[in-house]
Design a protein around this motif. Structure first.
Motif, PDB file in Angstrom:
ATOM      1  N   GLU A  75     -52.474  19.256 -23.699  1.00 48.21           N
ATOM      2  CA  GLU A  75     -53.800  19.649 -23.236  1.00 48.21           C
ATOM      3  C   GLU A  75     -54.813  19.720 -24.366  1.00 48.21           C
ATOM      4  O   GLU A  75     -55.952  19.252 -24.226  1.00 48.21           O
ATOM      5  CB  GLU A  75     -53.721  21.004 -22.519  1.00 48.21           C
ATOM      6  N   VAL A  76     -54.439  20.309 -25.494  1.00 48.67           N
ATOM      7  CA  VAL A  76     -55.386  20.448 -26.612  1.00 48.67           C
ATOM      8  C   VAL A  76     -55.773  19.078 -27.154  1.00 48.67           C
ATOM      9  O   VAL A  76     -56.956  18.782 -27.347  1.00 48.67           O
ATOM     10  CB  VAL A  76     -54.784  21.322 -27.733  1.00 48.67           C
ATOM     11  N   ARG A  77     -54.788  18.232 -27.393  1.00 50.38           N
ATOM     12  CA  ARG A  77     -55.054  16.905 -27.950  1.00 50.38           C
ATOM     13  C   ARG A  77     -55.906  16.075 -26.987  1.00 50.38           C
ATOM     14  O   ARG A  77     -56.850  15.384 -27.410  1.00 50.38           O
ATOM     15  CB  ARG A  77     -53.720  16.205 -28.237  1.00 50.38           C
ATOM     16  N   LEU A  78     -55.589  16.128 -25.691  1.00 51.30           N
ATOM     17  CA  LEU A  78     -56.357  15.364 -24.707  1.00 51.30           C
ATOM     18  C   LEU A  78     -57.794  15.861 -24.641  1.00 51.30           C
ATOM     19  O   LEU A  78     -58.735  15.061 -24.570  1.00 51.30           O
ATOM     20  CB  LEU A  78     -55.697  15.464 -23.328  1.00 51.30           C
ATOM     21  N   PHE A  79     -57.989  17.179 -24.678  1.00 52.01           N
ATOM     22  CA  PHE A  79     -59.343  17.728 -24.625  1.00 52.01           C
ATOM     23  C   PHE A  79     -60.156  17.284 -25.837  1.00 52.01           C
ATOM     24  O   PHE A  79     -61.322  16.885 -25.711  1.00 52.01           O
ATOM     25  CB  PHE A  79     -59.293  19.255 -24.551  1.00 52.01           C
ATOM     26  N   LEU A  80     -59.543  17.350 -27.034  1.00 50.99           N
ATOM     27  CA  LEU A  80     -60.257  16.968 -28.252  1.00 50.99           C
ATOM     28  C   LEU A  80     -60.640  15.494 -28.247  1.00 50.99           C
ATOM     29  O   LEU A  80     -61.775  15.122 -28.597  1.00 50.99           O
ATOM     30  CB  LEU A  80     -59.399  17.291 -29.480  1.00 50.99           C
ATOM     31  N   SER A 122     -58.203  25.194 -17.866  1.00 47.95           N
ATOM     32  CA  SER A 122     -56.799  25.428 -18.175  1.00 47.95           C
ATOM     33  C   SER A 122     -56.625  26.090 -19.540  1.00 47.95           C
ATOM     34  O   SER A 122     -55.862  27.057 -19.687  1.00 47.95           O
ATOM     35  CB  SER A 122     -56.031  24.099 -18.137  1.00 47.95           C
ATOM     36  N   LEU A 123     -57.335  25.596 -20.557  1.00 50.42           N
ATOM     37  CA  LEU A 123     -57.221  26.158 -21.897  1.00 50.42           C
ATOM     38  C   LEU A 123     -57.753  27.585 -21.958  1.00 50.42           C
ATOM     39  O   LEU A 123     -57.223  28.433 -22.688  1.00 50.42           O
ATOM     40  CB  LEU A 123     -57.956  25.275 -22.912  1.00 50.42           C
ATOM     41  N   LEU A 124     -58.791  27.868 -21.192  1.00 50.44           N
ATOM     42  CA  LEU A 124     -59.298  29.240 -21.127  1.00 50.44           C
ATOM     43  C   LEU A 124     -58.243  30.187 -20.563  1.00 50.44           C
ATOM     44  O   LEU A 124     -57.917  31.218 -21.155  1.00 50.44           O
ATOM     45  CB  LEU A 124     -60.549  29.291 -20.254  1.00 50.44           C
ATOM     46  N   LEU A 125     -57.698  29.826 -19.392  1.00 45.64           N
ATOM     47  CA  LEU A 125     -56.738  30.711 -18.726  1.00 45.64           C
ATOM     48  C   LEU A 125     -55.473  30.891 -19.553  1.00 45.64           C
ATOM     49  O   LEU A 125     -54.928  31.995 -19.639  1.00 45.64           O
ATOM     50  CB  LEU A 125     -56.391  30.153 -17.344  1.00 45.64           C
ATOM     51  N   ASN A 126     -54.990  29.832 -20.160  1.00 48.31           N
ATOM     52  CA  ASN A 126     -53.732  29.906 -20.900  1.00 48.31           C
ATOM     53  C   ASN A 126     -53.856  30.644 -22.232  1.00 48.31           C
ATOM     54  O   ASN A 126     -52.841  31.030 -22.817  1.00 48.31           O
ATOM     55  CB  ASN A 126     -53.182  28.497 -21.148  1.00 48.31           C
ATOM     56  N   ASN A 127     -55.097  30.856 -22.715  1.00 50.18           N
ATOM     57  CA  ASN A 127     -55.280  31.551 -23.982  1.00 50.18           C
ATOM     58  C   ASN A 127     -55.945  32.918 -23.823  1.00 50.18           C
ATOM     59  O   ASN A 127     -56.217  33.591 -24.817  1.00 50.18           O
ATOM     60  CB  ASN A 127     -56.101  30.684 -24.938  1.00 50.18           C
ATOM     61  N   THR A 191     -49.805  22.501 -25.892  1.00 47.93           N
ATOM     62  CA  THR A 191     -48.920  22.725 -24.752  1.00 47.93           C
ATOM     63  C   THR A 191     -47.699  21.806 -24.828  1.00 47.93           C
ATOM     64  O   THR A 191     -47.687  20.827 -25.592  1.00 47.93           O
ATOM     65  CB  THR A 191     -49.670  22.465 -23.435  1.00 47.93           C
ATOM     66  N   LYS A 192     -46.694  22.103 -24.039  1.00 49.47           N
ATOM     67  CA  LYS A 192     -45.453  21.327 -24.023  1.00 49.47           C
ATOM     68  C   LYS A 192     -45.722  19.895 -23.532  1.00 49.47           C
ATOM     69  O   LYS A 192     -46.437  19.690 -22.554  1.00 49.47           O
ATOM     70  CB  LYS A 192     -44.429  22.002 -23.118  1.00 49.47           C
ATOM     71  N   ILE A 193     -45.150  18.930 -24.227  1.00 47.68           N
ATOM     72  CA  ILE A 193     -45.348  17.515 -23.881  1.00 47.68           C
ATOM     73  C   ILE A 193     -44.098  16.979 -23.185  1.00 47.68           C
ATOM     74  O   ILE A 193     -42.975  17.236 -23.610  1.00 47.68           O
ATOM     75  CB  ILE A 193     -45.643  16.681 -25.143  1.00 47.68           C
ATOM     76  N   GLU A 194     -44.326  16.250 -22.091  1.00 50.84           N
ATOM     77  CA  GLU A 194     -43.233  15.609 -21.354  1.00 50.84           C
ATOM     78  C   GLU A 194     -43.509  14.111 -21.278  1.00 50.84           C
ATOM     79  O   GLU A 194     -44.569  13.696 -20.816  1.00 50.84           O
ATOM     80  CB  GLU A 194     -43.123  16.186 -19.939  1.00 50.84           C
ATOM     81  N   ILE A 195     -42.556  13.307 -21.755  1.00 53.19           N
ATOM     82  CA  ILE A 195     -42.719  11.854 -21.691  1.00 53.19           C
ATOM     83  C   ILE A 195     -42.330  11.389 -20.299  1.00 53.19           C
ATOM     84  O   ILE A 195     -41.151  11.382 -19.930  1.00 53.19           O
ATOM     85  CB  ILE A 195     -41.844  11.148 -22.747  1.00 53.19           C
ATOM     86  N   ILE A 392     -51.758  24.684 -14.089  1.00 50.71           N
ATOM     87  CA  ILE A 392     -53.196  24.914 -14.031  1.00 50.71           C
ATOM     88  C   ILE A 392     -53.998  23.633 -14.276  1.00 50.71           C
ATOM     89  O   ILE A 392     -54.961  23.338 -13.565  1.00 50.71           O
ATOM     90  CB  ILE A 392     -53.624  25.994 -15.039  1.00 50.71           C
ATOM     91  N   ALA A 393     -53.607  22.838 -15.278  1.00 50.57           N
ATOM     92  CA  ALA A 393     -54.356  21.612 -15.580  1.00 50.57           C
ATOM     93  C   ALA A 393     -54.341  20.648 -14.398  1.00 50.57           C
ATOM     94  O   ALA A 393     -55.371  20.073 -14.035  1.00 50.57           O
ATOM     95  CB  ALA A 393     -53.779  20.936 -16.820  1.00 50.57           C
TER      96      ALA A 393
END
Length: 514
Positions: A75-80, A122-127, A191-195, A392-393
């Motif tokens: 989530e963080v990487r995608l948002f940036l 999502s980032l707001l709620l999770n932090n 966040t956790k990454i799933e391939i 959430i995302a």
């Protein structure tokens, strides 16, 4: 991971809210500047509408796949990446030297903008600490409310006083600030990454179905709806592909859209409430400025200023509602919101007329602010209640997609109703002006005795009849909207507490699903 606290939490809230503000603003700021943009690029105003359409189509396609992309990238990487590319696309839009070049970069801008709003939520709620998540949603919702108000005002001012490219250049400093702040605060909180396997078929069906539907809605009125073979073809294509998309996503092991979210009662009910409300809320946002400019004689800037009071009350109430949110049943707040929506729409239906002043428009807008303050945050809280944090995302992207489509559908429905009802009222009013009506003959005679020619009197009445017809047609829509919001009150009470956004307990999930 432990939630953020203190100053870090404050900076994160500001950064993510600015990202949302920037994206929502960009969806409306170019509207009033279209004639200027088209003229400078040597295109017609009709061709210029693709500046809006291209962004909307691309954005609608990219929003639903946010959940899948967030799982695969983080989530963080995608948002940036989304925000950084949005800044780059904004700069390229601003320096475009032809309409084709501008439309191409608007498509890029719309595609990369899709994940920004869902991930901001999502980032707001999770932090945020669990007990402060209502406050987070309240503060975030203010940006969704205020941005569409500033859009037309800023767009009109910039196009009147500066080069139209600044409509896009203003995103650059905001976007860079957001990227730097979020990277500093969250770079070690990925966040956790799933391939996961790429769902190519689902993705292609999504692009074709949503693209066809958005184009049909955007171009329908201009092409006379179903009298156009293109609109008929787009409609058939969107229906077939969207049905196929639902069937495919329900049976695929790695769906690009997580339709299992609709197993949650609260998610389903809240999403339906938001979508149905947005049909008339967004439709009125499009209708009222047009009404003020075409009938009352406001320019674009004053039409935008007349709509601005809607953002005053939410700015004041949002922090209070967020703080008290854990102590109040969210359904009560939403019920109050729908009652105020109904009252303000009925107020417009009873007071809007051809000679109305600024205050007649501004006061209903001001009081509708109470409805908006109790709308976004409570319904978002209900929507996410019982969902685990890792959902959430996906939930935000799916609900955001449906809200976007509901807004497009609402704008098209309202525009079509306004046009068809105007024609009906126009016919009725014209029938009352005839040689067989003594009253109309008397009025014609009095006006001609003042020195006006018959042609001047006829032209005056033709204009008055058209304006009256437009006002009456708009008031019909406001009355229907009032009734629709009253009906929505029943729907929201099917949601089941407890309402804790982003909760991950088994009991919450169970409560939401039964």
């Amino acid at each position: 991971m432990k939630p953020l606290e203190g100053r870090q939490l404050g900076w994160l809230t500001i950064a993510l809210s600015l990202a949302t503000f920037m994206q929502v603003l960009d969806g409306t700021i170019a509207n009033v500047a279209l004639p200027t943009i088209a003229g400078n690029l040597g295109a017609s105003t009709t061709q210029g509408t693709w500046v809006i359409t291209s962004f909307g189509v691309a954005n609608a396609i990219s929003i639903p796949i946010t959940g899948w992309l967030a799982k695969r990238i983080g989530e963080v990487r995608l948002f940036l990446w989304s925000t950084a590319l949005f800044v780059l696309a904004s700069w390229l839009c601003g320096i475009s030297s032809s309409l084709g070049m501008l439309i191409f970069f608007r498509i890029i801008q719309g595609l990369v903008a899709g994940p920004m709003m869902p991930l901001a939520q999502s980032l707001l709620l999770n932090n945020y600490p669990p007990l402060k998540r209502n406050m987070a949603l309240a503060l975030w919702s203010m940006t969704v409310i205020v941005a569409p108000i500033f859009g037309p005002i800023l767009g009109g001012y910039i196009s009147d006083n500066y080069h139209w490219g600044w409509i896009f250049f203003i995103n650059i400093p905001i976007g860079l600030l957001v990227v730097l702040a979020v990277f500093k605060l969250l770079h070690n909180r990925e966040t956790k990454i799933e391939i996961r396997k790429i769902d190519f078929i689902g993705l292609m069906l999504l692009v074709l179905g949503v693209g066809s539907l958005q184009l049909m809605l955007d171009q329908g009125k201009e092409l006379d709806w179903f009298n156009s073979p293109l609109i008929i073809g787009l409609t058939i294509c969107s229906i077939i592909t969207l049905i196929a998309l639902v069937i495919w996503e329900l049976t695929d092991d790695n769906p690009v859209i997580d339709l299992s979210l609709f197993k949650s009662r609260n998610f389903t009910i809240a999403t339906l409430c938001v979508c149905l409300a947005f049909v008339f809320y967004y439709g009125s946002m499009v209708l009222i400025p047009q009404l003020l400019q075409s009938v009352v004689g406001f320019n674009a800037t004053w039409a935008g200023l007349a709509a601005a009071p809607i953002g005053l009350i939410p700015i004041i109430l949002a922090p209070i509602i967020g703080k008290l949110g854990t102590k109040i049943d969210m359904r009560i707040l939403v019920t109050f919101s729908f009652i105020v929506y109904a009252a303000t729409f009925l107020w417009r239906a009873l007071t809007f007329e051809t000679g109305m002043g600024f205050a007649t428009t501004a006061w209903p807008q001001f009081f509708q602010g109470f409805a908006i303050a109790c709308f976004f945050m409570p319904l978002t809280t209900i929507m996410y209640s019982g969902l685990s944090s890792d959902k959430i995302a996906a939930a935000s992207s799916l609900s955001g997609f449906m809200r976007t489509m509901a807004g497009s559908i609402g704008a098209s429905i309202v525009a079509n109703m306004w046009s068809s009802n105007e024609a009906t009222h126009h016919t009725i009013l014209v029938e009352s002006i005839s040689p067989y009506n003594p009253l109309s003959n008397e009025i014609f005679a009095k006006m001609m005795s003042l020195g006006m020619s018959y042609e001047q009197v006829a032209a005056y009445w033709a204009k008055e009849i058209t304006n009256q017809s437009l006002i009456m047609a708009a008031n019909d829509i406001f009355t229907i909207a009032a009734a629709a919001f009253i009906a929505l009150i029943v729907l929201v009470w099917f949601a089941k507490p407890p309402f804790t956004p982003g909760g991950n307990s088994t009991s919450q999930t169970s409560n939401a699903n039964h």
